[in-house]
Design an enzyme around this catalytic site. Sequence first.
Site, short mmCIF file in Angstrom:
data_model
loop_
_atom_site.label_atom_id
_atom_site.label_comp_id
_atom_site.label_asym_id
_atom_site.label_seq_id
_atom_site.Cartn_x
_atom_site.Cartn_y
_atom_site.Cartn_z
N CYS A 19 4.78 -4.30 1.70
CA CYS A 19 4.57 -2.84 1.06
C CYS A 19 5.12 -1.55 2.32
CB CYS A 19 3.05 -2.74 0.86
SG CYS A 19 2.31 -3.79 -0.06
N ASN A 66 -0.58 -0.39 -7.03
CA ASN A 66 0.15 -0.77 -5.85
C ASN A 66 1.28 -1.42 -6.38
OD1 ASN A 66 0.91 -2.10 -3.67
ND2 ASN A 66 -0.75 -2.62 -3.15
N HIS A 96 1.64 4.69 1.58
CA HIS A 96 1.68 3.58 0.59
C HIS A 96 0.57 3.47 -0.34
CE1 HIS A 96 1.47 -0.25 -1.23
NE2 HIS A 96 0.41 -0.88 -0.28
#
Length: 312
Positions: A112, A267, A237
Site C-alpha cells: 500500500c 482500500n 493511504h
Amino acid sequence: MNAGILGVGKYVPEKILTNFDLEKMMETSDEWIRTRTGIEERRIARDDEYTHDLAYEAAKVAIENAGLTPDDIDLFIVATVTQEATFPSVANIIQDRLGAKNAAGMDVEAACAGFTFGVVTAAQFIKTGAYKNIVVVGADKLSKITNWDDRATAVLFGDGAGAVVMGPVSDDHGLLSFDLGSDGSGGKYLNLDENKKIYMNGREVFRFAVRQMGEASLRVLESAGLEKEDLDLLIPHQANIRIMEASRERLNLPEEKLMKTVHKYGNTSSSSIALALVDAVEEGRIKDNDNVLLVGFGGGLTWGALIIRWGK
C-alpha cells in the site's frame, strides 16, 4: 531542476459492490462496516479485467492530461502486488500496449506504500537528468486475493489504478522531501496465506500504521523546512477512516485538509494514494504552490511519506 507532477489519470472498474451487497454475502452490516472503516462501497474488476488493464487505462489518461504522447515517455514505474505473472512486468505490458517505444519499464512492490516508492524512484531519475518524462502508476486488483469468507478483511478491499506523469519542474516546486522505510519483522502481520489470500492482524497493523505514518509525516515536514500549518492537503493511504483521522490529528490539521476517498473505493492498496491524489486534482482541491503530503503504509511492513509543492 526538481521533479514534479505534470499530469494525472485514473481508472476504476464499473462494478460497484456496496456494503448492502456484502450483507447478502456474509454476516456483516452497513453500519458495522461504515463505523469501523468509513467504507460505503468499492469497485470490483471483471474476471477478464486484469491489473495491467487498470494500469493501462490510468496511464493513458495521465499522459494525455500532461499534454504528451507515449513517444515522450522514458520510463514506466508500476507499483502493484497483483501482477498476473512474475514476468513480464505490468510496466512492460502497458509500455507495449501504449506503443511507447522509447520507454523502459519496471514494477516496484511495497504494497500500500508502493506509489510513494514509485514517485520517489522516478524523481531520482529526473533530478539526475537521466530521464525526462516518467509515468508512475499505482494499480491493484485486490479482489482476486481477497478471502471472501473472512468478513474482517473482505469488507475492506477494492480495485483500481491511479497514475501520474512526472517531469522536470523548477527548483522550488516538485518533490521537497521524502521518507521511505521498512520493518521486515512485521511481515507476519500482513501477508498472503497458504491459499494466496490476504491475511491481516488488524490490531498490530493499526498500531504500526498510526505510529509510522505520524512519525514519517513529521520527518518530511522537518526535511522540507515546513511547519504543520504550511500543509495545504494531506493525502494518506485510504485504508481505514480511523487511521486517516489519526494522521490528521497528529499534524493538527483541520478536517478540510484531509483528502478522503475511502468511502467510495475502499482500500485499493498500491493505487490508494494515487486515486486520492487524482480525485483531489479533479475536484480542484490542489492549486499551484500548494504543499501536499502523501503518506502510506503497507505489507512488509513498509511506509512512505513525501511532500510535493504543486506546480512547475
